[in-house]
Design a protein around this motif. Structure first.
Motif: not given
Ligand code: R5P
Length: 313
Positions: A85-86, A88-89, A91, A93
């Motif tokens: 998960q981050n 900036r999305n 993927g 994620e």
């Protein structure tokens, strides 16, 4: 399988990867302007870390090495758990948890000095650091730890490995000593193994440490007249131990004296001081030093094989 490293053990991690025939990847390490560390597992390395067991080579010395090691272990654990998960999305994620498989190999275990509590209230720092590290990995490999007993009851498999076989081979090929000396009782096992492998005589001194810079050796007759001698220790810091031992050897007629160790800390002008007493100084690259002439890769590889077997990986 893959070997990864951060900012303090790149060359040795490459030697380990070469010995094992595995790939080596460097992790991204930077410092914020206030000196705090930042680490990231590059995107192109994520797949390799998830598909096979991974060995992180990292020193817990100097202090910044402890923090960097913890951060790298944390990032490796998240990646293997599939937690990507981050903000900036970027993927994917989330991915499936791939389970156990992170081995930490520590070439020089900083904070190994305080391995006992001499006075109430003291921190047993070797144990404290090891417990922090092993809460974030599945196995630990430590190279030539001064006194392994303190790490014998950790919650994950631990391999105590040694570069003394490679050190013996190096001394045999370059110095070919007639005599190996352990400068204190603590190094007897290591030094006598080196003597046995070389096939030469062996003895040891009894040392009393007065303070960090002052040591005294008990007088002892050594049969070294006309001989070439190598003093073998686990580590050289100020060089005081070796200089005093070399003095004893010269005064008893040794014609050539060398100093050899696994961990070349060489603090405060130690090499210049040593070279006034000995003809050569030989160390592994367990930590970066100017006398790195012995590969620590094969020793770490033996430890890695041992823990992988214990983990059945
Ligand atoms: C202690 O017993 C170690 O094995 C070394 O002999 C010691 O740390 C060497 O320190 P220095 O070079 O400062 O005498």
């Amino acid at each position: 399988m893959v070997v990864v490293s951060g900012s303090n053990s790149g060359p040795l991690a490459k030697q380990l990867a070469e010995t094992l025939g595995w790939a080596h990847h460097g992790l991204e390490t930077r410092r914020f302007p206030d000196t705090e560390g930042y680490i990231r597992i590059p995107s192109e390395v994520i797949e390799a870390i998830r598909s096979e067991p991974v060995v992180l080579v990292s020193n817990t010395f100097p202090d910044s090495g402890i923090v960097e090691t913890l951060l790298m272990l944390d990032a490796l654990r998240d990646v293997r758990k599939g937690d990507l998960q981050n903000l900036r999305n970027i993927g994917p994620e989330s991915l499936p948890d791939v389970g156990k498989g992170v081995v930490l190999a520590v070439p020089y275990f900083g904070y190994s000095r305080q391995d006992k509590r001499f006075k109430p209230g003291e921190s047993v720092s070797a144990r404290a650091i090891a417990e922090m590290l092993t809460s974030r990995c599945d196995a630990l490999v430590v190279l030539d730890l001064h006194a392994p007993a303190v790490l014998e009851h950790l919650s994950v498999p631990v391999a105590f490995t040694s570069a003394m076989p490679e050190l013996a081979k190096h001394l045999k090929e370059t110095v070919n000593p007639d005599f190996i000396l352990s400068p204190d009782k603590g190094a007897i096992e290591r030094a006598s193994n080196v003597a046995q492998q070389i096939g030469c005589e062996f003895s040891y001194l009894e040392k009393t440490r007065i303070d960090a810079h002052t040591i005294v050796h008990k007088a002892k007759d050594l049969d070294v007249a006309g001989k070439s001698v190598a003093i073998v220790d686990d580590m050289i810091a100020t060089g005081g131990t070796i200089c005093r031992a070399a003095d004893a050897l010269r005064s008893q007629g040794a014609v050539e004296v060398h100093a050899a160790c696994c961990h070349g800390l060489f603090t405060g002008g130690a090499i210049a001081r040593l070279l006034r007493y000995v003809d050569g100084v030989h160390a592994t690259g367990s930590l970066a030093n100017a006398r790195d002439v012995i590969s620590g890769g094969p020793a770490l590889a033996r430890g890695v094989h041992q823990v992988l077997e214990q983990l059945s990986l």
